[in-house]
Scaffold this active site. Structure first.
Site, PDB file in Angstrom:
ATOM      1  N   TYR A   1     -52.441  94.512 -20.523  1.00  0.00           N
ATOM      2  CA  TYR A   1     -53.337  94.017 -19.503  1.00  0.00           C
ATOM      3  C   TYR A   1     -54.211  92.538 -19.865  1.00  0.00           C
ATOM      4  O   TYR A   1     -54.373  91.492 -19.493  1.00  0.00           O
ATOM      5  CB  TYR A   1     -54.107  94.953 -18.873  1.00  0.00           C
ATOM      6  CG  TYR A   1     -54.937  94.636 -17.716  1.00  0.00           C
ATOM      7  CD1 TYR A   1     -54.639  94.164 -16.440  1.00  0.00           C
ATOM      8  CD2 TYR A   1     -56.569  94.431 -18.059  1.00  0.00           C
ATOM      9  CE1 TYR A   1     -55.496  93.756 -15.519  1.00  0.00           C
ATOM     10  CE2 TYR A   1     -57.314  93.927 -17.022  1.00  0.00           C
ATOM     11  CZ  TYR A   1     -56.896  93.533 -15.558  1.00  0.00           C
ATOM     12  OH  TYR A   1     -57.676  93.241 -14.684  1.00  0.00           O
TER      13      TYR A   1
ATOM     14  N   SER B   1     -60.011  88.733 -15.498  1.00  0.00           N
ATOM     15  CA  SER B   1     -60.930  89.963 -15.713  1.00  0.00           C
ATOM     16  C   SER B   1     -61.898  90.002 -17.087  1.00  0.00           C
ATOM     17  O   SER B   1     -61.641  89.065 -17.714  1.00  0.00           O
ATOM     18  CB  SER B   1     -59.921  91.140 -15.996  1.00  0.00           C
ATOM     19  OG  SER B   1     -60.398  92.280 -16.497  1.00  0.00           O
TER      20      SER B   1
HETATM   21  N1  LIG Z   1     -59.986  96.729  -9.938  1.00  0.00           N
HETATM   22  C1  LIG Z   1     -60.621  96.300 -10.709  1.00  0.00           C
HETATM   23  O1  LIG Z   1     -61.658  97.042 -11.340  1.00  0.00           O
HETATM   24  C2  LIG Z   1     -60.408  94.804 -11.258  1.00  0.00           C
HETATM   25  C3  LIG Z   1     -61.450  94.473 -12.336  1.00  0.00           C
HETATM   26  C4  LIG Z   1     -60.939  93.241 -12.946  1.00  0.00           C
HETATM   27  C5  LIG Z   1     -60.082  92.316 -12.298  1.00  0.00           C
HETATM   28  N2  LIG Z   1     -58.955  93.004 -11.652  1.00  0.00           N
HETATM   29  C6  LIG Z   1     -58.046  92.048 -11.114  1.00  0.00           C
HETATM   30  O2  LIG Z   1     -58.181  91.912  -9.800  1.00  0.00           O
HETATM   31  C7  LIG Z   1     -56.827  91.626  -8.981  1.00  0.00           C
HETATM   32  C8  LIG Z   1     -56.713  92.700  -7.939  1.00  0.00           C
HETATM   33  O3  LIG Z   1     -56.876  93.974  -8.628  1.00  0.00           O
HETATM   34  P1  LIG Z   1     -56.865  95.335  -7.418  1.00  0.00           P
HETATM   35  O4  LIG Z   1     -57.383  96.284  -8.224  1.00  0.00           O
HETATM   36  O5  LIG Z   1     -57.082  95.121  -6.187  1.00  0.00           O
HETATM   37  O6  LIG Z   1     -55.188  95.994  -7.780  1.00  0.00           O
HETATM   38  P2  LIG Z   1     -54.249  96.691  -6.682  1.00  0.00           P
HETATM   39  O7  LIG Z   1     -55.000  97.559  -5.633  1.00  0.00           O
HETATM   40  O8  LIG Z   1     -53.401  97.473  -7.426  1.00  0.00           O
HETATM   41  O9  LIG Z   1     -53.603  95.467  -5.938  1.00  0.00           O
HETATM   42  C9  LIG Z   1     -52.608  94.751  -6.701  1.00  0.00           C
HETATM   43  C10 LIG Z   1     -51.798  93.839  -5.472  1.00  0.00           C
HETATM   44  O10 LIG Z   1     -50.726  93.168  -6.353  1.00  0.00           O
HETATM   45  C11 LIG Z   1     -49.376  93.349  -5.940  1.00  0.00           C
HETATM   46  N3  LIG Z   1     -48.423  92.868  -6.654  1.00  0.00           N
HETATM   47  C12 LIG Z   1     -48.370  93.559  -8.068  1.00  0.00           C
HETATM   48  N4  LIG Z   1     -47.357  93.090  -8.767  1.00  0.00           N
HETATM   49  C13 LIG Z   1     -46.655  92.018  -7.962  1.00  0.00           C
HETATM   50  C14 LIG Z   1     -45.758  91.267  -8.125  1.00  0.00           C
HETATM   51  N5  LIG Z   1     -45.083  91.248  -9.249  1.00  0.00           N
HETATM   52  N6  LIG Z   1     -45.527  90.210  -7.183  1.00  0.00           N
HETATM   53  C15 LIG Z   1     -46.536  90.251  -5.782  1.00  0.00           C
HETATM   54  N7  LIG Z   1     -47.283  91.169  -5.908  1.00  0.00           N
HETATM   55  C16 LIG Z   1     -47.547  92.111  -6.710  1.00  0.00           C
HETATM   56  C17 LIG Z   1     -49.501  94.469  -5.282  1.00  0.00           C
HETATM   57  O11 LIG Z   1     -48.607  94.584  -4.189  1.00  0.00           O
HETATM   58  P3  LIG Z   1     -46.920  95.400  -4.727  1.00  0.00           P
HETATM   59  O12 LIG Z   1     -47.318  96.572  -5.602  1.00  0.00           O
HETATM   60  O13 LIG Z   1     -46.587  95.861  -2.960  1.00  0.00           O
HETATM   61  O14 LIG Z   1     -46.178  94.188  -5.215  1.00  0.00           O
HETATM   62  C18 LIG Z   1     -51.020  94.649  -4.720  1.00  0.00           C
HETATM   63  O15 LIG Z   1     -50.856  94.162  -3.337  1.00  0.00           O
HETATM   64  C19 LIG Z   1     -55.804  91.833 -10.289  1.00  0.00           C
HETATM   65  O16 LIG Z   1     -55.406  90.598 -10.639  1.00  0.00           O
HETATM   66  C20 LIG Z   1     -56.612  92.720 -11.194  1.00  0.00           C
HETATM   67  O17 LIG Z   1     -56.101  92.609 -12.517  1.00  0.00           O
HETATM   68  C21 LIG Z   1     -59.271  94.234 -11.043  1.00  0.00           C
END
Ligand SMILES: NC(=O)c1ccc[n+]([C@@H]2O[C@H](COP(=O)([O-])OP(=O)(O)OC[C@H]3O[C@@H](n4cnc5c(N)ncnc54)[C@H](OP(=O)(O)O)[C@@H]3O)[C@@H](O)[C@H]2O)c1
Length: 391
Positions: free
Chosen positions: A216, A203
């Site tokens: 985070y 990120s």
């Molecule tokens: N959204 C943004 O703006 C943004 C920006 C920069 C980076 N990112 C990064 O991109 C990635 C995806 O983000 P997102 O916004 O798509 O997040 P999200 O919609 O909250 O999805 C997170 C996913 O991770 C799974 N997860 C969480 N904890 C877990 C664990 N301990 N074991 C296995 N699975 C787990 C969740 O399912 P369960 O809860 O069912 O386990 C879900 O499928 C993350 O690494 C985030 O830090 C996001």
């Protein structure tokens, strides 16, 4: 996808060209307005044909990009992980997705299968090294090989550090550092056999520590360091490591984020930033870039112009960037006397939250398309169903 840009660009270029010709005198007598409009329309139509053609061509190229490959995506049940599974699937790969929540996972697998993607779901908590080994075994047994591991699972917690405990930092490190660390180490031998790749979703928060998101940023910073180091140490082994640095993406995940301190106000700034088109990018676009970078075996990918700007600013003026972050920290909500905690889905139901949701409508829509029902929401609903059935 790109079909609207081409007609706009062509019509704009034609307009600019005729203005320039008129101004610098080489143009004949000006045409009547109606004729000019018709000409612009014709240029626009030509642009649309080029745009649709280019789009169809890129679609064709995309469909064979990952043909025959097997891709394992952690956190593939919703958000970016799910969109990556759709995109890898569309480019010809078989996908294994994992997450903790069974319901979301089942829904995601059903949706992927409905799109014609060869998909398999495994319930796995990446913080548990034993479950991680089982996940890798199951992926290989199901499809016979492993070509790409995408570490995308992550969680967010938003609140001032005074409102956080040591445990919050530990949980963030477990999910976003130790989890992918164990998984990647266990996967390297298997990937060597297929000359495969590890794609690490970090990120911009890893490089610019964002106030009110310290657990985070800490975990992502550690993970980015390991990812870049792994990329260097796997040189010559056939394994490629890609570090992805996304800025804000509209994944709709704000509903599942945990807000501490003054949850309503914390939700307001976060949901607003995550949903504004100039600050954030659509998750579809982000996923396309990531799949492309994976297929091209790129080492480093930055997503969003703001993230790129942040990285450059940090590189050339770290002191000034730190001052800017101090200003952001000063503008964010204070820690209240009584610390409260709420999920985004609850904090977003306040009056302030509803106003923000109206402005950040794109992210709300993304939430519906990205299977966003967080595990906490699922558990809350399960509890309610249990209570109702025991009455
Ligand atoms: N959204 C943004 O703006 C943004 C920006 C920069 C980076 N990112 C990064 O991109 C990635 C995806 O983000 P997102 O916004 O798509 O997040 P999200 O919609 O909250 O999805 C997170 C996913 O991770 C799974 N997860 C969480 N904890 C877990 C664990 N301990 N074991 C296995 N699975 C787990 C969740 O399912 P369960 O809860 O069912 O386990 C879900 O499928 C993350 O690494 C985030 O830090 C996001």
């Amino acid at each position: 996808m790109i079909s609207w840009k081409a007609p706009l660009a062509l019509a704009g270029a034609r307009w600019a060209w005729s203005r320039a010709r008129r101004r610098y005198g080489s143009a004949p007598t000006p045409e009547p307005a109606r004729g000019r409009n018709l000409e612009l329309l014709a240029w626009g139509a030509a642009g649309a044909v080029i745009g649709v053609g280019a789009s169809a061509l890129s679609e064709r190229r995309r469909s064979g990009l990952m043909s025959g490959k097997v891709v394992l995506i952690t956190g593939g049940s919703r958000g970016l992980g799910l969109q990556l599974a759709r995109e890898f699937g569309a480019s010809g790969a078989s996908v294994v997705i994992c997450a903790r929540g069974q319901e979301n996972l089942d829904r995601a697998v059903a949706e992927l299968t409905g799109r014609g993607v060869d998909a398999h779901g495994v319930v796995c908590d990446v913080t548990d090294p034993e479950q991680v080994e089982t996940l890798l075994d199951e992926a290989e047994q199901r499809f016979g090989r492993l070509d790409v591991l995408v570490n995308s699972a992550g969680t967010m917690l938003v609140g001032p550090q005074d409102a956080l405990t040591d445990e919050h930092f530990r949980q963030a490190m477990d999910i976003m550092f130790w989890g992918p660390f164990h998984l990647s180490r266990a996967a390297v031998d298997r990937l060597r056999a297929t000359r495969g790749s590890i794609v690490n979703i970090t990120s911009i928060g890893a490089y610019l520590s964002v106030p009110h998101m310290l657990p985070y940023s800490t975990a992502k910073h550690a993970w980015a360091a390991l990812s870049e180091g792994m990329a260097a140490e796997t040189a010559g082994t056939g394994v490629r490591v890609t570090t992805v640095v996304p800025g804000l993406m509209r994944t709709g995940s704000h509903r599942g984020v945990l807000f501490r301190g003054d949850p309503e106000r914390e939700y307001a700034w976060f949901a607003l930033a995550a949903g504004l088109p100039l600050l954030s990018v659509s998750v579809e676009r982000a996923a396309r870039h990531i799949v492309h970078a994976t297929a091209r075996r790129k080492g480093f990918l930055v997503i969003t112009p703001t993230a790129r700007l942040g990285l450059v600013a940090r590189g050339i003026a770290p002191g000034l960037t730190q001052e800017a972050m101090r200003l952001v920290g000063w503008l964010l909500p204070d820690t209240p006397g009584q610390v409260e905690e709420r999920l985004g889905s609850e904090a977003g139901d306040s009056r302030l939250g509803r106003v923000v949701n109206t402005v950040a409508v794109l992210n709300e829509r993304a939430g519906r398309q990205m299977n966003q029902r967080s595990r906490a929401e699922e558990q809350r609903e399960d509890r309610r169903t249990g209570e109702r059935s025991s009455e």
